[in-house]
Enzyme design. Structure first.
Site, PDB file in Angstrom:
ATOM      1  N   ARG A  70       0.822  -1.221   0.000  1.00 43.16           N
ATOM      2  CA  ARG A  70       0.000   0.000   0.000  1.00 43.16           C
ATOM      3  C   ARG A  70       0.850   1.262   0.000  1.00 43.16           C
ATOM      4  O   ARG A  70       0.384   2.331  -0.408  1.00 43.16           O
ATOM      5  CB  ARG A  70      -0.989  -0.020   1.168  1.00 43.16           C
ATOM      6  CG  ARG A  70      -2.124  -1.022   0.966  1.00 43.16           C
ATOM      7  CD  ARG A  70      -3.096  -1.004   2.145  1.00 43.16           C
ATOM      8  NE  ARG A  70      -2.468  -1.392   3.375  1.00 43.16           N
ATOM      9  CZ  ARG A  70      -2.339  -2.646   3.808  1.00 43.16           C
ATOM     10  NH1 ARG A  70      -2.811  -3.641   3.097  1.00 43.16           N
ATOM     11  NH2 ARG A  70      -1.739  -2.916   4.947  1.00 43.16           N
ATOM     12  N   GLU A 107       6.755 -10.506  15.686  1.00 47.60           N
ATOM     13  CA  GLU A 107       6.520 -11.016  17.036  1.00 47.60           C
ATOM     14  C   GLU A 107       6.899 -12.504  17.148  1.00 47.60           C
ATOM     15  O   GLU A 107       7.583 -12.906  18.072  1.00 47.60           O
ATOM     16  CB  GLU A 107       5.050 -10.785  17.399  1.00 47.60           C
ATOM     17  CG  GLU A 107       4.842 -10.778  18.897  1.00 47.60           C
ATOM     18  CD  GLU A 107       3.425 -10.383  19.257  1.00 47.60           C
ATOM     19  OE1 GLU A 107       2.690  -9.917  18.367  1.00 47.60           O
ATOM     20  OE2 GLU A 107       3.064 -10.568  20.427  1.00 47.60           O
TER      21      GLU A 107
HETATM   22  P1  AMP Z   1       5.150  -2.483  11.290  1.00 50.53           P
HETATM   23  O1  AMP Z   1       6.373  -3.085  10.684  1.00 50.53           O
HETATM   24  O2  AMP Z   1       4.693  -3.222  12.519  1.00 50.53           O
HETATM   25  O3  AMP Z   1       5.310  -0.995  11.558  1.00 50.53           O
HETATM   26  O4  AMP Z   1       3.961  -2.676  10.251  1.00 50.53           O
HETATM   27  C1  AMP Z   1       3.864  -1.842   9.155  1.00 50.53           C
HETATM   28  C2  AMP Z   1       3.359  -2.539   7.927  1.00 50.53           C
HETATM   29  O5  AMP Z   1       2.301  -3.429   8.230  1.00 50.53           O
HETATM   30  C3  AMP Z   1       2.819  -1.508   6.964  1.00 50.53           C
HETATM   31  O6  AMP Z   1       3.361  -1.797   5.679  1.00 50.53           O
HETATM   32  C4  AMP Z   1       1.309  -1.660   7.016  1.00 50.53           C
HETATM   33  O7  AMP Z   1       0.785  -1.722   5.710  1.00 50.53           O
HETATM   34  C5  AMP Z   1       1.052  -2.947   7.768  1.00 50.53           C
HETATM   35  N1  AMP Z   1       0.209  -2.774   8.980  1.00 50.53           N
HETATM   36  C6  AMP Z   1       0.593  -2.956  10.261  1.00 50.53           C
HETATM   37  N2  AMP Z   1      -0.410  -2.779  11.108  1.00 50.53           N
HETATM   38  C7  AMP Z   1      -1.492  -2.441  10.359  1.00 50.53           C
HETATM   39  C8  AMP Z   1      -2.857  -2.112  10.654  1.00 50.53           C
HETATM   40  N3  AMP Z   1      -3.341  -2.079  11.909  1.00 50.53           N
HETATM   41  N4  AMP Z   1      -3.683  -1.820   9.619  1.00 50.53           N
HETATM   42  C9  AMP Z   1      -3.226  -1.834   8.349  1.00 50.53           C
HETATM   43  N5  AMP Z   1      -1.964  -2.143   8.008  1.00 50.53           N
HETATM   44  C10 AMP Z   1      -1.094  -2.445   8.990  1.00 50.53           C
END
Ligand code: AMP
Length: 168
Positions: free
Chosen positions: A55, A92
């Site tokens: 996205r 995780e």
């Molecule tokens: P992180 O590495 O945990 O910061 O996760 C970021 C990636 O996961 C991004 O590319 C987001 O598209 C996706 N992502 C994580 N959490 C969500 C959420 N609650 N809703 C939508 N996309 C998420």
């Protein structure tokens, strides 16, 4: 503009405990989509905008067009043809690998990185590590949405611009 009104929250999807932020209502509204792309572009002009699979590509490509910059892609392992450089990072209960074309950034290029959501920050930290390996000069990181309570920004040592914040 009330941007949150165009984000649909889907509890316990794609797995229990995740409150998924569905951005498709915002994308479907031409005024909101234009508004957020314009807002994300209100920053110093980089040489290259880096978008994150998948996205992040939506916003990064619209921004690259508007700001008249190049576009580079961060993809999940196995999607880009050689040569690529890779970065592993921990989730995780598992780990993930992201990749980038080795020649997508030149030493010293000014880089703006873009993704839709900042959650734990693991994906963006791994992206920054890849760009640092290529000696890109990261001038900023932009998100449509930041989940403040997950404190992802504490992993990132660069200026961050997020348009929508969730505190819980
Ligand atoms: P992180 O590495 O945990 O910061 O996760 C970021 C990636 O996961 C991004 O590319 C987001 O598209 C996706 N992502 C994580 N959490 C969500 C959420 N609650 N809703 C939508 N996309 C998420």
């Amino acid at each position: 503009m009330d941007l949150k009104q165009k984000i649909k929250e889907i509890p316990d999807w794609p797995e229990k405990g995740v409150n998924f932020k569905d951005i498709t209502p915002l994308l479907q509204d031409k005024e909101y989509f234009k508004f957020v792309v314009d807002k994300l572009c209100e920053t110093e002009k980089p040489d290259i905008i880096v978008g994150i699979d998948a996205r992040g590509f939506i916003f990064a490509s619209a921004m690259a067009y508007k700001m008249n910059t190049g576009l580079a892609l961060i993809r999940k392992k196995g999607k880009l043809p050689p040569k690529v450089i890779s970065q592993k990072y921990d989730l995780e209960y598992a780990s993930n690998i992201i990749e980038m074309k080795y020649d997508s950034i030149k030493k010293g290029d000014k880089i703006l990185i873009v993704d839709d959501v900042l959650a734990t920050g693991g994906t963006m930290k791994a992206t920054c590590d890849l760009i640092e390996k290529l000696q890109g000069n990261i001038i900023g990181i932009s998100f449509l949405i930041e989940l403040d309570f997950l404190k992802g920004r504490e992993k990132l040592n660069y200026p961050i611009n997020s348009l929508i914040h969730y505190e819980s």
